[in-house]
Design a protein around this motif. Structure first.
Motif, PDB file in Angstrom:
ATOM      1  N   VAL A  26       0.862  -1.186   0.000  1.00  0.00           N
ATOM      2  CA  VAL A  26       0.000   0.000   0.000  1.00  0.00           C
ATOM      3  C   VAL A  26       0.893   1.229   0.000  1.00  0.00           C
ATOM      4  CG1 VAL A  26      -2.068  -0.982   1.081  1.00  0.00           C
ATOM      5  CG2 VAL A  26      -0.248  -0.044   2.523  1.00  0.00           C
ATOM      6  N   GLY A  27       0.403   2.271  -0.654  1.00  0.00           N
ATOM      7  CA  GLY A  27       1.110   3.540  -0.679  1.00  0.00           C
ATOM      8  C   GLY A  27       0.228   4.628  -0.105  1.00  0.00           C
ATOM      9  N   GLN A  28       0.875   5.605   0.498  1.00  0.00           N
ATOM     10  CA  GLN A  28       0.154   6.777   0.997  1.00  0.00           C
ATOM     11  C   GLN A  28       0.267   7.858  -0.065  1.00  0.00           C
ATOM     12  OE1 GLN A  28       1.669   8.622   4.607  1.00  0.00           O
ATOM     13  NE2 GLN A  28      -0.427   9.013   5.256  1.00  0.00           N
ATOM     14  N   ARG A  29      -0.875   8.301  -0.555  1.00  0.00           N
ATOM     15  CA  ARG A  29      -0.892   9.250  -1.668  1.00  0.00           C
ATOM     16  C   ARG A  29      -0.166  10.548  -1.330  1.00  0.00           C
ATOM     17  NH1 ARG A  29      -3.720   8.608  -6.143  1.00  0.00           N
ATOM     18  NH2 ARG A  29      -3.829  10.861  -6.368  1.00  0.00           N
ATOM     19  N   ARG A  63       4.380   0.034 -12.612  1.00  0.00           N
ATOM     20  CA  ARG A  63       5.705   0.601 -12.896  1.00  0.00           C
ATOM     21  C   ARG A  63       5.714   2.114 -12.622  1.00  0.00           C
ATOM     22  NH1 ARG A  63       5.643  -0.197 -17.864  1.00  0.00           N
ATOM     23  NH2 ARG A  63       5.326   1.945 -18.533  1.00  0.00           N
ATOM     24  N   GLU A  64       4.683   2.811 -13.093  1.00  0.00           N
ATOM     25  CA  GLU A  64       4.638   4.269 -12.927  1.00  0.00           C
ATOM     26  C   GLU A  64       4.519   4.700 -11.467  1.00  0.00           C
ATOM     27  OE1 GLU A  64       2.514   5.297 -17.227  1.00  0.00           O
ATOM     28  OE2 GLU A  64       1.425   5.716 -15.377  1.00  0.00           O
ATOM     29  N   GLU A  65       3.844   3.908 -10.642  1.00  0.00           N
ATOM     30  CA  GLU A  65       3.593   4.309  -9.256  1.00  0.00           C
ATOM     31  C   GLU A  65       4.594   3.753  -8.256  1.00  0.00           C
ATOM     32  OE1 GLU A  65      -0.485   3.704  -8.120  1.00  0.00           O
ATOM     33  OE2 GLU A  65      -1.240   4.856  -9.825  1.00  0.00           O
ATOM     34  N   THR A  66       5.177   2.586  -8.577  1.00  0.00           N
ATOM     35  CA  THR A  66       6.046   1.910  -7.601  1.00  0.00           C
ATOM     36  C   THR A  66       7.445   1.633  -8.108  1.00  0.00           C
ATOM     37  OG1 THR A  66       5.501  -0.348  -8.280  1.00  0.00           O
ATOM     38  CG2 THR A  66       4.014   0.713  -6.680  1.00  0.00           C
ATOM     39  N   ASP A 120      10.529   1.639  -5.861  1.00  0.00           N
ATOM     40  CA  ASP A 120      11.007   3.021  -5.823  1.00  0.00           C
ATOM     41  C   ASP A 120       9.829   3.939  -6.141  1.00  0.00           C
ATOM     42  OD1 ASP A 120      12.297   5.443  -5.905  1.00  0.00           O
ATOM     43  OD2 ASP A 120      13.496   4.971  -7.684  1.00  0.00           O
ATOM     44  N   ILE A 121       9.280   4.543  -5.105  1.00  0.00           N
ATOM     45  CA  ILE A 121       8.110   5.416  -5.308  1.00  0.00           C
ATOM     46  C   ILE A 121       8.502   6.804  -5.809  1.00  0.00           C
ATOM     47  CG2 ILE A 121       6.627   4.148  -3.706  1.00  0.00           C
ATOM     48  CD1 ILE A 121       7.204   6.378  -1.630  1.00  0.00           C
ATOM     49  N   GLN A 122       9.791   7.071  -5.899  1.00  0.00           N
ATOM     50  CA  GLN A 122      10.253   8.358  -6.446  1.00  0.00           C
ATOM     51  C   GLN A 122      10.340   8.240  -7.964  1.00  0.00           C
ATOM     52  OE1 GLN A 122      10.418  11.052  -4.498  1.00  0.00           O
ATOM     53  NE2 GLN A 122       9.712   9.635  -2.937  1.00  0.00           N
ATOM     54  N   THR A 123       9.186   8.069  -8.576  1.00  0.00           N
ATOM     55  CA  THR A 123       9.094   7.867 -10.010  1.00  0.00           C
ATOM     56  C   THR A 123       9.033   9.213 -10.734  1.00  0.00           C
ATOM     57  OG1 THR A 123       6.687   7.745  -9.865  1.00  0.00           O
ATOM     58  CG2 THR A 123       7.894   5.656  -9.677  1.00  0.00           C
ATOM     59  N   GLU A 124       8.912   9.169 -12.051  1.00  0.00           N
ATOM     60  CA  GLU A 124       8.871  10.401 -12.839  1.00  0.00           C
ATOM     61  C   GLU A 124       7.729  11.322 -12.404  1.00  0.00           C
ATOM     62  OE1 GLU A 124       8.556  11.833 -17.501  1.00  0.00           O
ATOM     63  OE2 GLU A 124       8.925   9.724 -17.054  1.00  0.00           O
ATOM     64  N   HIS A 125       6.576  10.724 -12.113  1.00  0.00           N
ATOM     65  CA  HIS A 125       5.415  11.479 -11.624  1.00  0.00           C
ATOM     66  C   HIS A 125       4.947  10.806 -10.329  1.00  0.00           C
ATOM     67  CE1 HIS A 125       5.278  13.668 -15.386  1.00  0.00           C
ATOM     68  NE2 HIS A 125       5.360  12.517 -16.019  1.00  0.00           N
ATOM     69  N   TRP A 131       5.305   4.125   1.598  1.00  0.00           N
ATOM     70  CA  TRP A 131       4.731   2.823   1.270  1.00  0.00           C
ATOM     71  C   TRP A 131       5.083   1.840   2.373  1.00  0.00           C
ATOM     72  CZ3 TRP A 131       7.384  -1.778   0.507  1.00  0.00           C
ATOM     73  CH2 TRP A 131       8.767  -1.676   0.375  1.00  0.00           C
ATOM     74  N   LYS A 132       4.327   0.736   2.407  1.00  0.00           N
ATOM     75  CA  LYS A 132       4.595  -0.320   3.382  1.00  0.00           C
ATOM     76  C   LYS A 132       3.917  -1.604   2.923  1.00  0.00           C
ATOM     77  CE  LYS A 132       0.630   0.960   6.315  1.00  0.00           C
ATOM     78  NZ  LYS A 132       0.217   1.403   7.650  1.00  0.00           N
TER      79      LYS A 132
END
Length: 162
Positions: A26-29, A63-66, A120-125, A131-132
């Motif tokens: 899960v990710g925190q927006r 891929r884009e989000e994580t 890696d949540i530090q993606t392009e956008h 996350w956890k």
């Protein structure tokens, strides 16, 4: 006042990414701190582009989000049906440029075969600030209230496969 009930649902793909221990990503927006639901988490999800297959959209969104690439997942299953949710009144007309009343989602269960370093949540956008891995049974408790029934339905369907 605009009649939002006549608006369509946004086509969307969602991903329940489970690790080898049976926990779910899960990710925190990123925009959560500014929202009505600052403590809400969610599984990766996103819109299906015109002409795009739902599974391809799910892999792209993952891929884009994580940062997780297709080589580090195994697709285990897909929900038997699309799940719908409606936006709450306070969000209608404010998200997705007011074009949709909610989303219709196809969900995919994917086994994560990489290690945490592949995330890696530090993606392009970026969409997530944190996350956890979490216990699947607790998902409905940490999600925004208007998606809880949808998450319960996805859990019921995917639970035995996690």
């Amino acid at each position: 006042m605009k009649d939002y009930s006549k608006l369509p649902y946004r086509p969307c793909a969602g991903i329940m990414l489970a690790n080898r221990e049976g926990q779910v990503f899960v990710g925190q927006r990123l925009d959560a701190a500014d929202s009505l639901y600052p403590d809400a988490w969610q599984m990766p999800q996103g819109g299906i582009d015109k002409g795009e297959e739902a599974e391809a959209a799910a892999l792209r969104e993952l891929r884009e989000e994580t940062g997780v690439v297709e080589d580090h997942v195994q697709v285990i299953g897909r929900t038997r049906e699309e799940y719908l949710y409606d936006l709450p009144d306070e969000l209608l007309g404010k998200v997705w440029k007011g074009k949709y009343r909610g989303q219709r989602q196809s969900w995919f269960l994917m086994r994560f075969t990489g290690d945490d370093g592949h995330i890696d949540i530090q993606t392009e956008h970026p969409e997530f600030v944190d996350w956890k891995w979490t216990d699947p049974a607790g998902l409905p408790d940490i999600i925004v209230p208007f998606k809880r029934d949808l998450y319960r339905a996805v859990l019921k369907e995917f639970g035995p496969l996690i």
